[in-house]
Design a protein around this motif. Structure first.
Motif, PDB file in Angstrom:
ATOM      1  N   GLU A 179      -8.447   2.414  -5.123  1.00  0.00           N
ATOM      2  CA  GLU A 179      -8.978   2.559  -3.439  1.00  0.00           C
ATOM      3  C   GLU A 179     -10.836   3.056  -3.387  1.00  0.00           C
ATOM      4  O   GLU A 179     -11.257   3.801  -4.168  1.00  0.00           O
ATOM      5  CB  GLU A 179      -7.913   3.904  -2.840  1.00  0.00           C
ATOM      6  N   LYS A 180     -11.295   2.476  -2.599  1.00  0.00           N
ATOM      7  CA  LYS A 180     -12.535   2.864  -2.277  1.00  0.00           C
ATOM      8  C   LYS A 180     -12.349   4.108  -0.738  1.00  0.00           C
ATOM      9  O   LYS A 180     -12.047   4.141   0.274  1.00  0.00           O
ATOM     10  CB  LYS A 180     -13.107   2.038  -1.392  1.00  0.00           C
ATOM     11  N   ALA A 189     -13.782   3.358   2.284  1.00  0.00           N
ATOM     12  CA  ALA A 189     -13.967   2.306   3.243  1.00  0.00           C
ATOM     13  C   ALA A 189     -13.649   1.979   4.609  1.00  0.00           C
ATOM     14  O   ALA A 189     -14.868   0.930   4.684  1.00  0.00           O
ATOM     15  CB  ALA A 189     -12.434   1.549   3.154  1.00  0.00           C
ATOM     16  N   SER A 245     -12.287  -1.930   7.244  1.00  0.00           N
ATOM     17  CA  SER A 245     -11.076  -2.348   6.463  1.00  0.00           C
ATOM     18  C   SER A 245      -9.520  -2.103   6.259  1.00  0.00           C
ATOM     19  O   SER A 245      -8.755  -2.508   5.897  1.00  0.00           O
ATOM     20  CB  SER A 245     -11.318  -1.425   5.378  1.00  0.00           C
ATOM     21  N   ASN A 260      -6.779  -4.982   6.967  1.00  0.00           N
ATOM     22  CA  ASN A 260      -5.987  -5.305   6.586  1.00  0.00           C
ATOM     23  C   ASN A 260      -4.413  -5.418   6.969  1.00  0.00           C
ATOM     24  O   ASN A 260      -2.937  -5.462   6.302  1.00  0.00           O
ATOM     25  CB  ASN A 260      -5.629  -3.554   5.568  1.00  0.00           C
ATOM     26  N   GLY A 313     -10.115  -2.108   1.171  1.00  0.00           N
ATOM     27  CA  GLY A 313     -10.403  -0.773   0.663  1.00  0.00           C
ATOM     28  C   GLY A 313     -10.096  -0.625  -0.521  1.00  0.00           C
ATOM     29  O   GLY A 313      -9.639   0.524  -0.742  1.00  0.00           O
ATOM     30  N   ARG A 314      -9.778  -1.900  -1.656  1.00  0.00           N
ATOM     31  CA  ARG A 314      -9.526  -1.224  -3.151  1.00  0.00           C
ATOM     32  C   ARG A 314     -10.210  -2.309  -3.622  1.00  0.00           C
ATOM     33  O   ARG A 314     -11.777  -3.220  -3.363  1.00  0.00           O
ATOM     34  CB  ARG A 314      -8.596  -2.549  -3.192  1.00  0.00           C
TER      35      ARG A 314
END
Length: 130
Positions: A58-59, A62, A66, A70, A117-118
């Motif tokens: 995971e960032k 994000a 994000s 998602n 966000g990944r």
């Protein structure tokens, strides 16, 4: 070992997953609004081509775009992609040789469910930033 697993994965299911995600990415990139979703599909396609030796992290920075991406992805495509990976993973785990391939399919579930966000990184780099 990961090279052998990647080659077996490529022959048995990785190539078709790759083509499916690339085709979806091309369709999504037709409109300007769909370009971020198409780029996410392209990232998943590369990960689906060679899953062994890579993982997702995971960032932390994000942000809210994000989150919105998602939510839209989850409603429109993510749920169905994750179900497909679950059923395919279960089917692959029926045989002893298919167990690593089934586990790789399970590894694709988080990124296919919520791709924004990944980040896809090498397995040895996954915890280097902690």
């Amino acid at each position: 070992m990961k090279t052998i697993l990647n080659i077996i994965w490529l022959v048995l299911s990785g190539f078709w997953l790759f083509l499916g995600y690339v085709f979806a990415g091309l369709l999504l990139c037709v409109t300007i609004i769909g370009i971020p979703f198409g780029l996410a599909a392209f990232r998943i396609a590369v990960y689906a081509l060679w899953p062994f030796g890579y993982t997702t992290v995971e960032k932390r920075d994000a942000g809210s775009p994000s989150f919105v991406g998602n939510v839209l992805w989850l409603i429109l495509a993510g749920w169905w992609l994750a179900l497909g990976h679950i059923f395919t993973g279960i089917a692959l785990c029926v045989t002893i040789i298919g167990i690593p391939l089934g586990l790789a399919n399970f590894k694709l579930i988080p990124v296919s469910l919520l791709p924004f966000g990944r980040e896809i990184v090498r397995t040895d780099e996954a915890f280097a930033g902690w």
